[in-house]
Design an enzyme around this catalytic site. Sequence first.
Site: not given
Ligand code: 13P
Length: 252
Positions: A12, A99, A175, A236-237
């Site tokens: 998140w 990360h 992202g 992520g998103g």
């Molecule tokens: P997104 O799915 O938003 O590209 O992010 C990936 C991420 O960094 C998960 O740790």
Amino acid sequence: MTARRKLIAGNWKMNGLKSDGLALARGIADRLKAGPAPACDLLVCPPTTLVALVAEAVSGSGLAVGGQDCHAKAGGAHTGDTAAAALADLGCRHVIVGHSERRTDHAETDAVVKAKAEAALAAGLIAIVCIGETLAQRDEGRTIEVNRSQLLNSLPDGATPDNAVIAYEPVWAIGTGRVATPAQAQEVHAAIRAALAERLGSDAAGRMRILYGGSMKPDNALELLALPDVDGGLIGGASLKVADFWAIAESC
Ligand code: 13P
């Protein structure tokens, strides 16, 4: 043929206050309870401020909860940091380390990531160790070399398929809406598994999960999760919406 159960993990990041974090966690837990459960393990990693609340809310649902980072030391004078044991105490089973946003924002080196992963293992947590190349490194043709080096230098001593998970997250795909092609993802995942085999032996390497992360969404999850060396996703998103996270899980 080794059976690796897939793991779909939501990162998140620094998103969510109490009300929306709770709604998101409960939304996923409710779907799990209603069944049928998807053919994968499910994990959410809320910001540290919400871990206790979320862990309590989803307790008993089968949805695992993890942290997004931990300190390399077990405790002491480290203002603002979080001990791995404190995450475990709140009900976490996993913690993400290394990360790319932490590597960039906090100048975390492979050595730091390795120490954090070892602290996670010492606290009984599963370490999700993140690696990935930048766009410049890919353009220079250094993708495999960079990932291999990050992996071998970030992998905790004592790593096993039961206490460590690798997450390949190409920085240029995080992202951005720009996702690795299936061929790009499979190439790197296979190279990661080969490097793991050198370090841990082929049996352990064959059982260790390697997640893909970087703009994974419901509409591209199926083809990525079908790849032979992709054992799940770090999302992520799309992990911030119950329906999207669930749709990705159902792609397993
Ligand atoms: P997104 O799915 O938003 O590209 O992010 C990936 C991420 O960094 C998960 O740790």
